[in-house]
Design a protein around this motif. Structure first.
Motif, PDB file in Angstrom:
ATOM      1  N   ASP A  85       0.847  -1.194   0.000  1.00  0.00           N
ATOM      2  CA  ASP A  85       0.000   0.000   0.000  1.00  0.00           C
ATOM      3  C   ASP A  85       0.884   1.246   0.000  1.00  0.00           C
ATOM      4  O   ASP A  85       2.004   1.230   0.533  1.00  0.00           O
ATOM      5  N   LEU A  86       0.368   2.320  -0.554  1.00  0.00           N
ATOM      6  CA  LEU A  86       1.109   3.575  -0.485  1.00  0.00           C
ATOM      7  C   LEU A  86       1.193   4.038   0.969  1.00  0.00           C
ATOM      8  O   LEU A  86       0.266   3.814   1.756  1.00  0.00           O
ATOM      9  N   PRO A  87       2.288   4.682   1.345  1.00  0.00           N
ATOM     10  CA  PRO A  87       2.432   5.163   2.720  1.00  0.00           C
ATOM     11  C   PRO A  87       1.280   6.077   3.145  1.00  0.00           C
ATOM     12  O   PRO A  87       0.901   6.093   4.317  1.00  0.00           O
ATOM     13  N   LEU A 105       5.030   0.260   7.046  1.00  0.00           N
ATOM     14  CA  LEU A 105       6.091   0.427   6.058  1.00  0.00           C
ATOM     15  C   LEU A 105       5.605  -0.113   4.720  1.00  0.00           C
ATOM     16  O   LEU A 105       4.899  -1.119   4.671  1.00  0.00           O
ATOM     17  N   SER A 106       6.003   0.554   3.642  1.00  0.00           N
ATOM     18  CA  SER A 106       5.540   0.183   2.312  1.00  0.00           C
ATOM     19  C   SER A 106       6.674  -0.358   1.441  1.00  0.00           C
ATOM     20  O   SER A 106       7.790   0.168   1.453  1.00  0.00           O
ATOM     21  N   ASP A 107       6.344  -1.369   0.674  1.00  0.00           N
ATOM     22  CA  ASP A 107       7.267  -1.991  -0.279  1.00  0.00           C
ATOM     23  C   ASP A 107       6.894  -1.586  -1.710  1.00  0.00           C
ATOM     24  O   ASP A 107       7.193  -2.294  -2.658  1.00  0.00           O
ATOM     25  N   PHE A 108       6.238  -0.427  -1.854  1.00  0.00           N
ATOM     26  CA  PHE A 108       5.704  -0.051  -3.166  1.00  0.00           C
ATOM     27  C   PHE A 108       6.778   0.337  -4.170  1.00  0.00           C
ATOM     28  O   PHE A 108       6.567   0.202  -5.375  1.00  0.00           O
ATOM     29  N   LEU A 129       1.222  -8.592  -5.028  1.00  0.00           N
ATOM     30  CA  LEU A 129       1.084  -8.175  -3.628  1.00  0.00           C
ATOM     31  C   LEU A 129       1.768  -9.198  -2.730  1.00  0.00           C
ATOM     32  O   LEU A 129       2.262 -10.216  -3.185  1.00  0.00           O
ATOM     33  N   HIS A 130       1.783  -8.919  -1.428  1.00  0.00           N
ATOM     34  CA  HIS A 130       2.398  -9.824  -0.464  1.00  0.00           C
ATOM     35  C   HIS A 130       1.371 -10.776   0.130  1.00  0.00           C
ATOM     36  O   HIS A 130       0.215 -10.394   0.340  1.00  0.00           O
TER      37      HIS A 130
END
Length: 168
Positions: A85-87, A105-108, A129-130
């Motif tokens: 997801d966006l921060p 925290l984001s992995d984007f 996605l995760h």
């Protein structure tokens, strides 16, 4: 690959979670203020990685709420809630819910966390996605517990994660 289900339908991740006893892979994730966080930032602290597809779904949101509630009583522990997801969405959700004991925290940006921890879906409707997973680390950054939730709509085993955390 690890296979999980989404409402009974099989989908695959990149692989298995980091093994108990191994050093956790480092990561670079995006904080709500768009700065970067890495595993090194949490050295000396116990860490719970609450990993999920999207904070905008019921089960994912509940995992953030539940870990926030549990985290209030924990010393020297960080609960990191990680998705793509966006921060801004993560911050909006936690602000609206009054959740301040967890860190989102984001992995984007590059998806490297999902690759390092093997949680990225490689097929199915949530591809990219995760998966829902929990990884608990001791103060040395070693994995002391992991859970790949077998059915995405199910919540993780909070009790088992917290017991592992207390023993870490």
């Amino acid at each position: 690959m690890a296979t999980v289900t989404l409402k009974g339908n099989s989908i695959n991740t990149l692989g298995e979670l980091p093994k108990v006893g191994n050093q956790a892979p480092n990561f670079s994730l995006v904080k709500n203020d768009l700065s970067t966080a890495s595993l090194d930032d949490y050295k000396g602290q116990k860490v719970v990685l609450n990993i999920f597809p999207s904070i905008d779904t019921g089960t994912c949101a509940q995992s953030v709420r539940q870990f926030n509630q549990e985290a209030a009583a924990l010393e020297n522990t960080k609960i990191l809630c990680i998705s793509k997801d966006l921060p801004f969405a993560q911050a909006r959700f936690c602000g609206a819910e009054g959740l301040n004991e967890v860190e989102t925290l984001s992995d984007f940006r590059d998806g490297n966390f999902g690759k390092a921890y093997n949680v990225t879906f490689v097929d199915g409707p949530l591809q990219g996605l995760h998966s829902r997973a929990v990884v608990v680390l001791n103060g040395k950054g070693e994995v002391v517990y992991n859970e790949q939730v077998g059915e995405i709509v199910d919540e993780p085993n909070y009790k088992a994660a917290l017991v592992a955390l207390m023993d870490a």
